[in-house]
Design an enzyme around this catalytic site. Structure first.
Site, PDB file in Angstrom:
ATOM      1  N   ARG A  66       0.836  -1.195   0.000  1.00 41.63           N
ATOM      2  CA  ARG A  66       0.000   0.000   0.000  1.00 41.63           C
ATOM      3  C   ARG A  66       0.875   1.251   0.000  1.00 41.63           C
ATOM      4  O   ARG A  66       1.935   1.287   0.632  1.00 41.63           O
ATOM      5  CB  ARG A  66      -0.890  -0.019   1.243  1.00 41.63           C
ATOM      6  CG  ARG A  66      -1.902   1.117   1.357  1.00 41.63           C
ATOM      7  CD  ARG A  66      -2.959   1.039   0.299  1.00 41.63           C
ATOM      8  NE  ARG A  66      -4.116   1.881   0.629  1.00 41.63           N
ATOM      9  CZ  ARG A  66      -4.952   2.383  -0.273  1.00 41.63           C
ATOM     10  NH1 ARG A  66      -4.759   2.153  -1.565  1.00 41.63           N
ATOM     11  NH2 ARG A  66      -5.992   3.109   0.095  1.00 41.63           N
TER      12      ARG A  66
ATOM     13  N   THR B 271      -9.525  -0.219 -10.321  1.00 43.16           N
ATOM     14  CA  THR B 271      -8.554  -1.106  -9.699  1.00 43.16           C
ATOM     15  C   THR B 271      -8.529  -2.362 -10.541  1.00 43.16           C
ATOM     16  O   THR B 271      -9.294  -2.490 -11.496  1.00 43.16           O
ATOM     17  CB  THR B 271      -8.990  -1.358  -8.239  1.00 43.16           C
ATOM     18  OG1 THR B 271      -8.923  -0.120  -7.525  1.00 43.16           O
ATOM     19  CG2 THR B 271      -8.166  -2.389  -7.520  1.00 43.16           C
TER      20      THR B 271
ATOM     21  N   ASP C 234      -7.726   8.388  -0.410  1.00 41.32           N
ATOM     22  CA  ASP C 234      -8.396   7.308   0.323  1.00 41.32           C
ATOM     23  C   ASP C 234      -8.381   7.565   1.825  1.00 41.32           C
ATOM     24  O   ASP C 234      -9.042   6.859   2.586  1.00 41.32           O
ATOM     25  CB  ASP C 234      -7.723   5.961   0.030  1.00 41.32           C
ATOM     26  CG  ASP C 234      -8.229   5.333  -1.256  1.00 41.32           C
ATOM     27  OD1 ASP C 234      -9.114   5.926  -1.900  1.00 41.32           O
ATOM     28  OD2 ASP C 234      -7.736   4.243  -1.613  1.00 41.32           O
TER      29      ASP C 234
ATOM     30  N   SER D  59      -7.951   0.938   2.793  1.00 45.57           N
ATOM     31  CA  SER D  59      -8.328   0.459   1.465  1.00 45.57           C
ATOM     32  C   SER D  59      -9.404  -0.604   1.580  1.00 45.57           C
ATOM     33  O   SER D  59      -9.453  -1.342   2.561  1.00 45.57           O
ATOM     34  CB  SER D  59      -7.113  -0.142   0.750  1.00 45.57           C
ATOM     35  OG  SER D  59      -7.485  -0.780  -0.455  1.00 45.57           O
ATOM     36  N   SER D  60     -10.257  -0.693   0.552  1.00 41.58           N
ATOM     37  CA  SER D  60     -11.267  -1.747   0.508  1.00 41.58           C
ATOM     38  C   SER D  60     -10.817  -2.955  -0.299  1.00 41.58           C
ATOM     39  O   SER D  60     -11.567  -3.928  -0.420  1.00 41.58           O
ATOM     40  CB  SER D  60     -12.566  -1.200  -0.094  1.00 41.58           C
ATOM     41  OG  SER D  60     -13.126  -0.221   0.739  1.00 41.58           O
TER      42      SER D  60
ATOM     43  N   GLY E  66     -13.394  -2.327  -7.653  1.00 40.49           N
ATOM     44  CA  GLY E  66     -14.728  -1.804  -7.408  1.00 40.49           C
ATOM     45  C   GLY E  66     -14.818  -0.779  -6.298  1.00 40.49           C
ATOM     46  O   GLY E  66     -15.912  -0.547  -5.769  1.00 40.49           O
ATOM     47  N   GLY E  67     -13.692  -0.170  -5.896  1.00 33.96           N
ATOM     48  CA  GLY E  67     -13.756   0.787  -4.796  1.00 33.96           C
ATOM     49  C   GLY E  67     -14.282   0.127  -3.539  1.00 33.96           C
ATOM     50  O   GLY E  67     -14.026  -1.054  -3.285  1.00 33.96           O
TER      51      GLY E  67
END
Length: 579
Positions: free
Chosen positions: A114, A399, A439, A463-464, A485-486
């Protein structure tokens, strides 16, 4: 297997159905097709497989596997091509979460690549004249750029699990960059829509993607010699060629001197970046064990929470995508998102109560709240929770996810991103830089409490992204899955797990299903699908229902002792390749 929270102690020992790999499910389990979406067919190979978002990338991964490469070798080569042919979604200017399974010693390891905030960044980063910036203003330009982490994470993983030489993994991406590749319809459409304001305003991206002021057309041959040049350097010298020297200076110049929103990134930020190796987070689910990423991924925690709550309901008796099943999944999502927004952040900066959030007793108590559709859910009080506040952080669905299984049974589940479509719009040496710092919660304080996911120097934004692996009671790998997909990633992955593990659909049927999502706000049903017919029934249950485009991009591989069954989401341009 080394697992977070000692969750293996909760594993229920039982036999696992082989219907994960069935070419067709029981007649009573035949799913509703996603009307208007081209339905894909299950892909089966006996030895090794890659499922990724572009055929050129998938085929590259396949060639690496056929040459004797490991799963991580194939993932690296696949990512390098994705960064070229799908630059709107991921690339070496972004970050990734990687789960790796080593079959020989049953070792599960995750690599956190990340992005991090510059050391000079703080809670005021997105405050302009005492006013918090609007997200659509904040993401453009240099201020939103975090230190890219994907290359460092991949290099660390290759050092431990690679088989082929590092340099050998770059050849396909270099060749395609030099010789050119056809622009896909998806990229051309996104350019034509002009969604990324930075891309249309900032050089050199503007000239590259909008030559002569016009967006690139589908089918046009696109060459990227600058990307080829930096890949050649990284292939020869290693990742130090990215994080130090001329390339690092070019990143710093582009960020600090951006024509829009100059940023605070420095050479020291780049040179000091480290990927983190962590244990996975896992829970038992019926006869399976599901494992995902630890924080700052909220995706791993939220998916596991949803499944831990849903375990208390007889989903297997319900029809796929019925109003009853949608209601249960949505209620579990509502509760998981309440906890996610409140508690999940970088654990190096906040005390994230991971054990409490995944404790069986806590999830059972949360599941007991599922019933009538009440108002917006509030966070629970897991063991270890401290007083914090929640504030929104926007994540968009640009993503990519790739799944790999090699001939030795090793596997990679990797979700990779530059955040917004085409990231920050800042381009360096042929690749785009991320806008992942948006984010973070742009608002640092709410109701007198610090927001856990606020900006701090060196911190990783929440983050998702939710790469997932599923194991059976004997610790055998059964499923590799994930999605872009966020923040809807959490819904997409959990819904697909229910479809595969409870409804016994094969992986492609699961990915073909119409989508529905709930993020503790409203219930979204995928437009153009059979789910639209349930709008009135779900509205009567108390939901605010909206019909929307739900653009998942799941890629999955189901594993058994004899073959691999792969699937690519029909909503994107992905492909399953193997041998």
């Amino acid at each position: 297997m080394k697992r977070y929270l000692l969750c293996a102690s909760y594993l229920v020992v039982a036999s696992v159905s082989s219907s994960l790999f069935a070419a067709s499910p029981q007649e009573t389990r035949e799913p509703e097709a996603a009307t208007g979406i081209t339905q894909q067919q299950l892909t089966v190979f006996p030895n090794a497989m890659v499922a990724a978002a572009n055929p050129l990338a998938s085929d590259t991964g396949q060639r690496i596997l056929q040459a004797g490469g490991s799963a991580i070798d194939a993932a690296i080569a696949t990512q390098l091509v994705l960064g070229l042919v799908e630059p709107q979604s991921s690339g070496i200017g972004g970050g990734a979460f990687i789960i790796h399974w080593q079959a020989s010693n049953q070792a599960l390891t995750t690599f956190d690549g990340r992005e991090t905030a510059p050391a000079a960044a703080g809670p005021d980063l997105f405050v302009d004249n005492d006013k918090v910036m609007n997200w659509r203003e904040a993401y453009v330009g240099g201020k939103s750029v975090g230190v890219p982490g994907v290359l460092r994470a991949l290099a660390d993983a290759h050092q431990r699990y690679g088989k082929l030489p590092w340099e050998a993994l770059f050849s396909d991406a270099i060749m395609l960059a030099e010789q050119g590749f056809p622009v896909t319809e998806r990229m051309a459409k996104q350019l034509a829509l002009g969604w990324n304001q930075g891309l249309t305003q900032l050089a050199p991206a503007k000239e590259f993607y909008y030559p002569g002021g016009q967006p690139l057309a589908a089918g046009a041959l696109l060459k990227n010699p600058e990307y080829a040049a930096i890949l050649k350097q990284i292939a020869k010298e290693g990742v130090s060629a990215f994080y130090e020297g001329a390339n690092a200076q070019a990143i710093v110049n582009a960020v600090q001197q951006a024509a829009i929103n100059p940023g605070r990134l420095t050479l020291t930020d780049l040179a000091s970046y480290q990927a983190e190796q962590k244990d996975a987070v896992c829970i038992s689910y019926r006869v399976y064990q599901i494992c995902g990423m630890a924080p700052p991924s909220s995706g791993g925690i939220a998916v596991l929470q949803m499944m831990g709550m849903l375990e208390h309901f007889p989903l297997a008796t319900m029809k796929p995508n019925s109003a009853d099943s949608i209601h249960l999944i949505s209620q579990a999502a509502r509760l998981a998102f309440a906890d996610r927004d409140h508690y999940i952040a970088d654990p190096a900066f906040s005390d994230v109560p991971v054990a409490g959030l995944l404790a069986p007793d806590y999830l059972k108590a949360r599941a007991a709240l599922i019933g009538a559709n009440d108002n917006t859910a509030t966070p629970g009080e897991p063991v270890g929770a401290k007083a914090l506040s929640a504030a929104p952080a926007i994540e968009f669905p640009n993503t990519s996810h790739l799944s790999v299984v090699d001939a030795a049974g090793n596997a990679v589940s990797m979700t990779t991103s530059i955040e917004n479509v085409f990231g920050s719009g800042v381009m360096v040496n042929g690749y785009l830089l991320n806008n992942q710092l948006t984010d973070f919660s742009l608002v640092p304080k709410m109701n007198g409490f610090w927001v856990a996911n606020r900006v701090e120097g060196g911190k990783r934004p929440r983050s998702s992204m939710a790469p997932i692996m599923v194991f059976d009671a004997d610790n055998n790998l059964k499923l590799v899955i994930g999605s872009p997909g966020g923040s809807r990633i959490i819904n997409y992955v959990a819904q697909s797990l229910v479809a595969i593990l409870d409804w016994q659909l094969d992986v492609q049927q699961a990915l073909n299903l119409p989508r529905h999502t709930h993020r503790n706000d409203y219930l979204a049903l995928e437009q153009g699908t059979a789910l639209v017919e349930l709008q009135s029934e779900l509205t009567a249950l108390g939901y605010e229902v909206r019909i929307q485009d739900l653009n998942s991009g799941l890629h999955a591989i189901a594993v058994d002792g004899e073959r691999l069954a792969g699937a690519a989401d029909p909503r994107r341009e992905g492909k399953v390749s193997g041998f």
